[in-house]
Design a protein around this motif. Structure first.
Motif, PDB file in Angstrom:
ATOM      1  N   PHE A 314       0.821  -1.202   0.000  1.00 33.36           N
ATOM      2  CA  PHE A 314       0.000   0.000   0.000  1.00 33.36           C
ATOM      3  C   PHE A 314       0.862   1.263   0.000  1.00 33.36           C
ATOM      4  CE2 PHE A 314      -3.405   2.926   0.784  1.00 33.36           C
ATOM      5  CZ  PHE A 314      -4.532   2.286   0.281  1.00 33.36           C
ATOM      6  N   GLN A 315       1.404   1.556  -1.186  1.00 34.97           N
ATOM      7  CA  GLN A 315       2.215   2.751  -1.371  1.00 34.97           C
ATOM      8  C   GLN A 315       1.381   3.958  -1.809  1.00 34.97           C
ATOM      9  OE1 GLN A 315       3.293   4.376  -4.457  1.00 34.97           O
ATOM     10  NE2 GLN A 315       4.709   5.749  -3.381  1.00 34.97           N
ATOM     11  N   PHE A 316       0.098   3.757  -2.074  1.00 36.25           N
ATOM     12  CA  PHE A 316      -0.750   4.789  -2.669  1.00 36.25           C
ATOM     13  C   PHE A 316      -0.842   6.034  -1.776  1.00 36.25           C
ATOM     14  CE2 PHE A 316      -2.494   0.525  -3.538  1.00 36.25           C
ATOM     15  CZ  PHE A 316      -2.229   0.461  -4.896  1.00 36.25           C
ATOM     16  N   PRO A 317      -0.734   7.232  -2.382  1.00 38.87           N
ATOM     17  CA  PRO A 317      -0.910   8.477  -1.610  1.00 38.87           C
ATOM     18  C   PRO A 317      -2.390   8.747  -1.387  1.00 38.87           C
ATOM     19  CG  PRO A 317      -0.473   8.990  -3.913  1.00 38.87           C
ATOM     20  CD  PRO A 317      -0.388   7.487  -3.796  1.00 38.87           C
ATOM     21  N   SER A 318      -2.981   8.024  -0.484  1.00 43.20           N
ATOM     22  CA  SER A 318      -4.434   8.063  -0.313  1.00 43.20           C
ATOM     23  C   SER A 318      -4.801   8.063   1.164  1.00 43.20           C
ATOM     24  CB  SER A 318      -5.071   6.844  -0.996  1.00 43.20           C
ATOM     25  OG  SER A 318      -6.441   6.729  -0.681  1.00 43.20           O
ATOM     26  N   LYS A 403      -9.425  -0.846   0.509  1.00 49.49           N
ATOM     27  CA  LYS A 403      -9.222  -2.199   0.013  1.00 49.49           C
ATOM     28  C   LYS A 403      -9.556  -2.274  -1.474  1.00 49.49           C
ATOM     29  CE  LYS A 403      -7.789  -4.805   2.395  1.00 49.49           C
ATOM     30  NZ  LYS A 403      -6.380  -5.212   2.633  1.00 49.49           N
ATOM     31  N   ARG A 404     -10.559  -1.507  -1.922  1.00 48.78           N
ATOM     32  CA  ARG A 404     -10.848  -1.446  -3.354  1.00 48.78           C
ATOM     33  C   ARG A 404      -9.643  -0.897  -4.127  1.00 48.78           C
ATOM     34  NH1 ARG A 404     -15.822   1.165  -1.934  1.00 48.78           N
ATOM     35  NH2 ARG A 404     -15.123   3.029  -3.059  1.00 48.78           N
ATOM     36  N   LEU A 405      -9.023   0.138  -3.566  1.00 48.90           N
ATOM     37  CA  LEU A 405      -7.862   0.733  -4.216  1.00 48.90           C
ATOM     38  C   LEU A 405      -6.714  -0.268  -4.300  1.00 48.90           C
ATOM     39  CD1 LEU A 405      -6.389   3.201  -5.384  1.00 48.90           C
ATOM     40  CD2 LEU A 405      -5.855   3.899  -3.032  1.00 48.90           C
ATOM     41  N   GLN A 406      -6.495  -1.000  -3.231  1.00 50.48           N
ATOM     42  CA  GLN A 406      -5.423  -2.003  -3.234  1.00 50.48           C
ATOM     43  C   GLN A 406      -5.690  -3.092  -4.278  1.00 50.48           C
ATOM     44  OE1 GLN A 406      -5.047  -4.407   0.301  1.00 50.48           O
ATOM     45  NE2 GLN A 406      -2.836  -4.704   0.012  1.00 50.48           N
ATOM     46  N   ILE A 407      -6.922  -3.548  -4.382  1.00 51.33           N
ATOM     47  CA  ILE A 407      -7.263  -4.590  -5.352  1.00 51.33           C
ATOM     48  C   ILE A 407      -7.108  -4.069  -6.776  1.00 51.33           C
ATOM     49  CG2 ILE A 407      -9.215  -5.926  -6.261  1.00 51.33           C
ATOM     50  CD1 ILE A 407     -10.019  -6.474  -3.363  1.00 51.33           C
ATOM     51  N   THR A 446      -6.075  -2.231   5.441  1.00 51.89           N
ATOM     52  CA  THR A 446      -5.191  -1.202   4.881  1.00 51.89           C
ATOM     53  C   THR A 446      -4.661  -0.270   5.966  1.00 51.89           C
ATOM     54  OG1 THR A 446      -7.085   0.236   4.404  1.00 51.89           O
ATOM     55  CG2 THR A 446      -6.350  -1.237   2.655  1.00 51.89           C
ATOM     56  N   TRP A 447      -5.464  -0.028   6.997  1.00 50.49           N
ATOM     57  CA  TRP A 447      -5.007   0.874   8.051  1.00 50.49           C
ATOM     58  C   TRP A 447      -3.954   0.235   8.944  1.00 50.49           C
ATOM     59  CZ3 TRP A 447      -6.471  -1.098  12.844  1.00 50.49           C
ATOM     60  CH2 TRP A 447      -7.554  -2.006  12.832  1.00 50.49           C
TER      61      TRP A 447
END
Length: 547
Positions: A314-318, A403-407, A446-447
């Motif tokens: 989970f590297q996303f800037p979110s 979790k949607r973003l990770q998938i 994710t958290w």
């Protein structure tokens, strides 16, 4: 039915047992967990029903494979392993069902397959590149989905046996999560590193490839590791200092390859083989060739990479992990603290994060590429149709937004599973996309994956004692945009000729005047749209080959 693997491709084991045939690398899951990886014995598959047989492969094995089930009957089936490491396509022609990792034009012609570009799919890819992870750009040829059981006759899907959203509810381990994650990565590497006399690894200055390098050093036995790092002259892209630190920790020999933008020639794509899909994930011919030459010099047919780590860890800037925290624990949780940390990660205000959380309740449209701004009239008309979503993303619709973003990220990583070019003698292996690791990361909220002011928090803490501190706590990635911008300027005469007088402009897919304004040194000095020219050239060459 005919199943084919490219002749020059690296060797894959083929195993038969009565009515089951498995092609590829398939490891025993239980043995892998105990750090004693062995090849899975398909003789242990005790079932006659193809669904039950495939389920046993999902639960008891992992790897990079395709399985043909009920091969001695009139109704055989096919199962693609969940990792996507063995990409497969299906086409029908002259009463023949063809399954192959690639379908070059000569083969399509030989078996009577329609040789036609799907212009709708091509435009969707030009607008949103990840479409190519699950959509074929050729009419009459279909990409098969990992984790899906298919009927061999007609290639119709029978049952989805594995998908990322099904892993979210799996138990994520009772021990400390970082320790569990570290053990899983090491166990998976034990399987991929077993066998060859030497290993090659593409090593940057980033954390993901450093994890592969340094975790492999903690295996009970590992063949010699040769790490290859690419060194552009631009200071923001030159990561040799960090790569040296990681290579020393990993007890690896480091090969440093200077990169000169004047030597990067996109005209090489025109001379390289073109298969059933364009080279979208591998757009640096020098880097590709260097890795393959190094592997061949070592006598190995595989190159390891760190691809997939951004999605896995989970590297996303979110700020969406905050929404996931509230979804799971309610407003009584420590979400205000998590929100402040998210604002620090995103370099924005808390109000900006709150706005993202409100927007995250609705599914956002997919991000558009730079090339989308240069569509012609026909391209704009085709782009108006809804962009097809990856089936894995559709399956995740009921999950919280993080979790949607990770998938989505994991689905998009399927682009890396394609070879650099058809018939390549070297195979890139992405250990972080292995089925057990993907399942583990999806089961972790994710958290928990990111719970501080810096991304990939759990992975950083888990591997901190194995990695150099400068790599572990590096706040940002390297930036090679200036290097590739200069390379595009060096290639402008070729790119202008290719695109402005090309097939995509002639068909109205791309706008000649807009490209003409973009493809000048003065414009590219201040524009970051150099990638639009490279993507456009890639699609142009491929479309010409299939038209």
């Amino acid at each position: 039915m005919l199943a084919l693997r490219a002749q020059a491709a690296p060797g894959f084991a083929v195993r038969f047992d009565q009515n089951l045939c498995v092609i590829g690398d398939v490891f025993d899951r239980a043995a892998t967990r105990t750090f004693s990886p062995t090849i899975f014995s398909i003789e242990h598959i005790a079932a006659d029903d193809p669904v039950l047989m495939a389920r046993q492969l999902v639960e008891r094995a992992w790897g990079s494979y395709v399985a043909f089930l009920d091969i001695g009957t009139d109704a055989p089936s096919l199962f693609c392993d969940p990792s996507g490491g063995f990409p497969l396509r299906h086409a029908s022609g002259d009463g023949l069902d063809l399954f192959a990792d690639d379908i070059p034009s000569w083969l399509a012609d030989a078996v009577g397959i329609e040789r036609a570009v799907d212009w709708q799919a091509l435009v969707h890819t030009a607008v949103h590149v990840p479409v190519a992870a699950h959509q074929s750009l050729l009419a009459g040829i279909r990409k098969l989905l990992p984790g899906q059981l298919y009927r061999c006759r007609g290639g119709e899907p029978a049952e989805m046996l594995w998908a990322p959203h099904l892993c979210v509810s799996m138990p994520h381990g009772g021990r400390e999560l970082g320790e569990t994650l570290r053990d899983d990565v090491t166990a998976i590497l034990g399987a991929w590193c077993k066998g060859p006399s030497a290993l090659a690894l593409e090593l940057s200055g980033g954390m993901d490839s450093a994890i592969i390098a340094c975790a492999s050093a903690h295996l009970a036995s590992r063949p010699p590791l040769i790490a290859i790092t690419y060194a552009p002259p631009d200071a923001a892209a030159d990561e040799r200092t960090l790569a040296r630190l990681s290579a020393a920790k990993a007890r690896a020999t480091l090969i440093e390859v200077p990169a000169d933008p004047a030597e990067l020639r996109y005209s090489r794509f025109a001379a390289s083989p073109l298969g059933a899909e364009p080279r979208i994930a591998w757009l640096d011919p020098i880097q590709d060739e260097v890795s393959e030459r190094a592997a061949q010099a070592l006598g190995t047919d595989r190159v390891l990479t760190g691809q997939g780590g951004d999605a896995l860890f989970f590297q996303f800037p979110s700020a969406t992990p905050v929404a996931d925290l509230i979804h799971e624990t309610g407003l009584a949780s420590s979400w205000p603290e998590a929100l402040r940390a998210a604002a620090m990660r995103r370099h924005c205000s808390i109000w900006g994060c709150l706005g993202e959380l409100i927007r995250a309740r609705r599914r956002a449209p997919p991000p558009r590429t730079g090339l989308a701004a240069y569509l012609g009239a026909e391209g704009q008309a085709l782009a108006a149709a809804p962009v097809p979503r990856h089936p894995w993303e559709i399956g995740a619709d009921g999950l919280p937004p993080g979790k949607r973003l990770q998938i989505s990220g994991i689905a998009h990583c399927q682009l890396f599973q394609a070879p650099a070019w058809p018939g390549s003698p070297v195979r890139r292996i992405h250990p972080l996309l292995s089925q057990p690791l993907v399942e583990r990361a999806l089961a972790i909220p994710t958290w928990r994956l990111v719970d501080g002011p810096i991304d990939r928090t759990l992975a950083r803490r888990a591997f901190a004692r194995w990695l150099p501190d400068a790599v572990t706590w590096r706040p940002a990635k390297g930036d090679a945009s200036a290097y590739y911008n200069r390379a595009v300027v060096e290639n402008l005469p070729y790119l202008r000729s290719l695109l402005l007088d090309g097939l995509l402009v002639a068909r109205g897919i791309l706008d000649r005047s807009a490209l003409d304004r973009l493809a000048t040194p003065d414009t590219l000095i201040v524009s970051r749209d150099y990638g639009a020219l490279v993507l456009g050239a890639t699609l142009e060459l491929w479309a010409r080959a299939w038209s």
